[in-house]
Write an enzyme that holds these catalytic residues in place. Structure first.
Site, short mmCIF file in Angstrom:
data_model
loop_
_atom_site.label_atom_id
_atom_site.label_comp_id
_atom_site.label_asym_id
_atom_site.label_seq_id
_atom_site.Cartn_x
_atom_site.Cartn_y
_atom_site.Cartn_z
N GLU A 154 23.40 21.07 -26.53
CA GLU A 154 22.23 20.66 -25.75
C GLU A 154 22.06 21.48 -24.46
O GLU A 154 22.51 21.06 -23.39
CB GLU A 154 22.34 19.19 -25.35
N GLU A 307 22.91 14.84 -34.32
CA GLU A 307 23.55 13.70 -33.69
C GLU A 307 22.61 12.51 -33.68
O GLU A 307 21.41 12.67 -33.42
CB GLU A 307 23.84 13.97 -32.20
C1 GAL Z 1 24.30 13.72 -26.69
C2 GAL Z 1 25.43 14.71 -26.46
C3 GAL Z 1 26.73 14.13 -26.96
C4 GAL Z 1 26.92 12.74 -26.43
C5 GAL Z 1 25.72 11.91 -26.79
C6 GAL Z 1 25.78 10.51 -26.31
O1 GAL Z 1 23.15 14.02 -26.01
O2 GAL Z 1 25.19 15.91 -27.13
O3 GAL Z 1 27.78 14.99 -26.54
O4 GAL Z 1 27.09 12.79 -25.05
O5 GAL Z 1 24.58 12.47 -26.22
O6 GAL Z 1 24.57 9.82 -26.62
#
Ligand code: GAL
Length: 661
Positions: A154, A307
């Protein structure tokens, strides 16, 4: 170089998540192998935050621990999405290169002790990032476990330091050619802001009152380009040693520091992260919004949900738990819209540390838990959907989306704090989602010819080329809806003189906007058709268009609020105010009907989400989710891949993937 397709290597859709074995010991690793097998995990994202272990001191790498994990995962039948760890530089790096720590707009330099503690424009950071990416690629470029490269994590942070200032000036020279051109673009003739040397120009740091809007917009563009250059350096270092696809996970939808269309062109596979910010059916609508955006950024090609959270909905300062079944529903929403799988942050919930309370696939409670049972059920379900890999989605409606227009609405000095970019986009998408319509996002300069209907909910900034493109689209038979506060400025934020919006678009819409009349906070007005509206109104004249609804208050009484113009073989609609939800729904419904766009599956009642994925060889699959409170009989029963049997009805909250031969 031939880049391998992820799903070919996996033999089906991807399922898994971020995996940080370095947080655990050998007993847990053994259990991980067993549980991943049980849950049918086939892809693990490794190394995202491993810089401190991989390079314990400058230039000395320690890969042996990672060798062991990659070999172990490979032996367990889990492929690896290997990350470069550059989103989290180790403390030694920040202490050795304090000038690479990020600086906020107020001049505060941050310290190490968190993550994302880097400035993407700092030479020491860029060098260190390239070096570790190259070292990883050299060592693992053709490792049998490797399926995908995950550059960084990100790219979302900003920096206003002196390195940033220096790089910004280089970028400005390339974009504008001369200092005179910068002065002209930013209209520095006003407020005594004229620059007489490049060194005088700074990033838009904290200042007394409004910062120069042109400077702010150029800074946003610069920052996106600088970040993209940092991504490309890592990607190219990797490509020198590896033929596996390279991605970077984009954060949707709230972070707008990047021109995501540009990133979409530079990755081998678009990947995105999705965390809803509202519970219930709104979370499902959010998933659809982000998934449609991801597919559009990928140009319609397959993409990947990199994710999401098993139990994570961020709402009003709380992390709400998902409802039973949401893990499957949300994952299928992404897959329906073209994702080649579903991955989560993270595999196993941290026992301590910064994200200790973040949900995961294996929660603190362990495998004997509802969450892990649902995760396992999802793995089982996805293992049955392998035939969907590579298929695509078709949309007849597009919502226009441009990062430049978004950035332009973040500058100081706009006439109402209630004007925003994301809100109208979400609303347009949500209204179409409620209507059962499959939606693409498109850039205003894209070829729009394949869409029957195009909505432009928030295009404050519109280039000449985009305005001409929209004019051509309508002339050639398209139906276009442009909403208030659109087409007002060009790419330099210079107002369109002589009446809004930009001239070619005025021609297509058959109107000329003369004056903005923002409404007082909370004020509601009624239009001649009985609908109500808030936030904004405009004084406009028709120049060929017909008034469909008129204002009924104050000096605007009797003047057009909503117009329609028959232009060429198409229709140009203009809505000069913010209609309430039901008025907007009626308008969009009318436009869909006029443009001849049917719901994806018109025989299903509202509240049943349906998207079709099409294979090149003519096969297709309907992915359904029932958001209604009652069971819905299917007008056309079919073979459901999720259960492997015939399906005649969908229970409340139920999902199905129907194979239609
Ligand atoms: C994402 C990030 C992850 C984790 C996650 C938690 O944005 O890439 O590493 O922090 O959020 O929601």
């Amino acid at each position: 170089m031939h880049i391998h397709r992820l799903t070919d290597r996996l033999g089906g859709l991807a399922f898994g998540g971020d995996y940080s074995p370095e947080q655990w010991d050998a007993d847990v690793w053994k259990q991980d192998d067993e549980l991943m097998h049980q849950a049918k995990v086939n892809l693990a994202t490794v190394g995202v935050f491993s810089w401190a272990l991989l390079e314990p001191e400058e230039g000395r790498y320690d890969f042996e621990w990672l060798d062991a994990h990659l070999d172990r995962l490979h032996a367990a039948g889990v492929a690896v999405d290997l990350a470069t760890p550059t989103a989290s530089p180790p403390p030694w790096f920040s202490l050795a290169h304090p000038d690479a720590l990020p600086v906020g707009p107020d001049g505060t330099r941050l310290t190490h002790g968190s993550r994302d503690t880097y400035c993407v424009a700092a030479p020491a950071y860029r060098l260190a990032a390239r070096r570790i990416a190259a070292a990883l690629a050299e060592r693992y470029g053709d490792h049998p476990a490797l399926a995908l490269w995950h550059v960084h994590n990100e790219y979302v942070s900003l920096c206003f330091c002196d390195h940033t200032a220096a790089a910004f000036r280089v970028w400005l020279r390339a974009r504008h050619g001369s200092l005179d051109a910068v002065n002209e673009a930013w209209n520095t003739a006003f407020w005594s802001q004229r620059y007489t040397a490049w060194e005088q120009i700074l990033p838009p740091r904290a200042s007394q009152w409004h910062r120069n809007p042109g400077q702010s917009l150029d800074f946003s563009r610069f920052w996106s380009d600088e970040t993209l250059a940092a991504y490309r350096e890592q990607r190219d270092a990797i490509r020198a040693h590896s033929d596996r696809p390279v991605t970077t996970n984009l954060m949707l939808p709230g972070y707008q520091n990047l021109d995501l269309w540009a990133f979409g062109r530079e990755v081998d596979l678009v990947s995105v992260n999705h965390y809803p910010t509202a519970p219930g059916v709104d979370a499902a609508a959010h998933a659809a919004f982000d998934a449609d955006r991801a597919r559009s950024l990928a140009g319609g090609a397959p993409w990947l949900l990199m994710e999401s959270g098993t139990n994570t909905v961020y709402a009003g300062g709380r992390v709400l738990a998902k409802e039973p079944g949401d893990i499957l529903r949300h994952s299928l929403s992404h897959i329906a819209r073209g994702s080649e799988g579903a991955l989560f942050f993270q595999w196993r919930q941290s026992k301590a540390g910064a994200e200790q309370w973040h949900s995961s696939m294996v929660p603190h409670a362990g495998p004997d838990s509802r969450t892990f049972r649902e995760v396992t059920a999802l793995g089982e379900a996805l293992s049955r959907l392998g035939e969907l890999a590579g298929s695509s989605v078709r949309a007849e409606v597009a919502v226009l989306h441009d990062s430049n227009a978004w950035w332009a609405m973040n500058v100081d000095g706009l006439p109402s704090s209630e004007l925003d970019y994301l809100g109208p986009l979400r609303r347009a998408h949500r209204t179409l989602w409620d209507a059962g319509t499959t939606v693409d996002f498109a850039h205003p300069e894209h070829d729009l010819g394949r869409y029957r209907l195009v909505l432009a909910p928030a295009l404050f900034l519109l280039t000449d080329a985009a305005a001409e493109n929209l004019r051509r689209y309508v002339a050639a038979g398209g139906t276009l809806l442009v909403q208030h506060f659109s087409g007002l400025v060009d790419e330099r934020l210079h107002a369109r003189l002589g009446g809004y919006p930009a001239a070619p678009l005025r021609e297509a819409l058959g109107i000329r906007v003369e004056e903005h009349r923002p409404l007082a906070q909370g004020a509601e007005i009624t239009l001649s058709d009985g609908s109500t509206a808030t936030v904004w109104s405009e004084s406009l004249r028709t120049e060929g268009a017909e008034a469909v609804a008129a204002y009924t208050h104050g000096m605007l009484t009797g003047r057009p609020a909503l117009t329609r113009h028959a232009f060429g073989s198409g229709q140009g609609w203009y809505l000069s105010t913010r209609l309430d939800d039901s008025g907007y729904r009626d308008l969009v419904g009318r436009l869909l009907a006029d443009a001849g766009v049917a719901a994806e599956l018109p025989d299903l009642p509202p509240g049943v989400e349906a998207v079709t994925r099409y294979a090149a060889d003519g096969r297709r699959w309907q992915l359904l989710t029932n958001h209604r409170a009652g069971t819905v009989p299917l007008p056309e029963p079919g073979h459901d891949l999720l259960t492997g049997g015939p399906l005649h009805q969908l229970p409340p909250g139920g999902c199905a993937v129907l194979h239609r031969p």
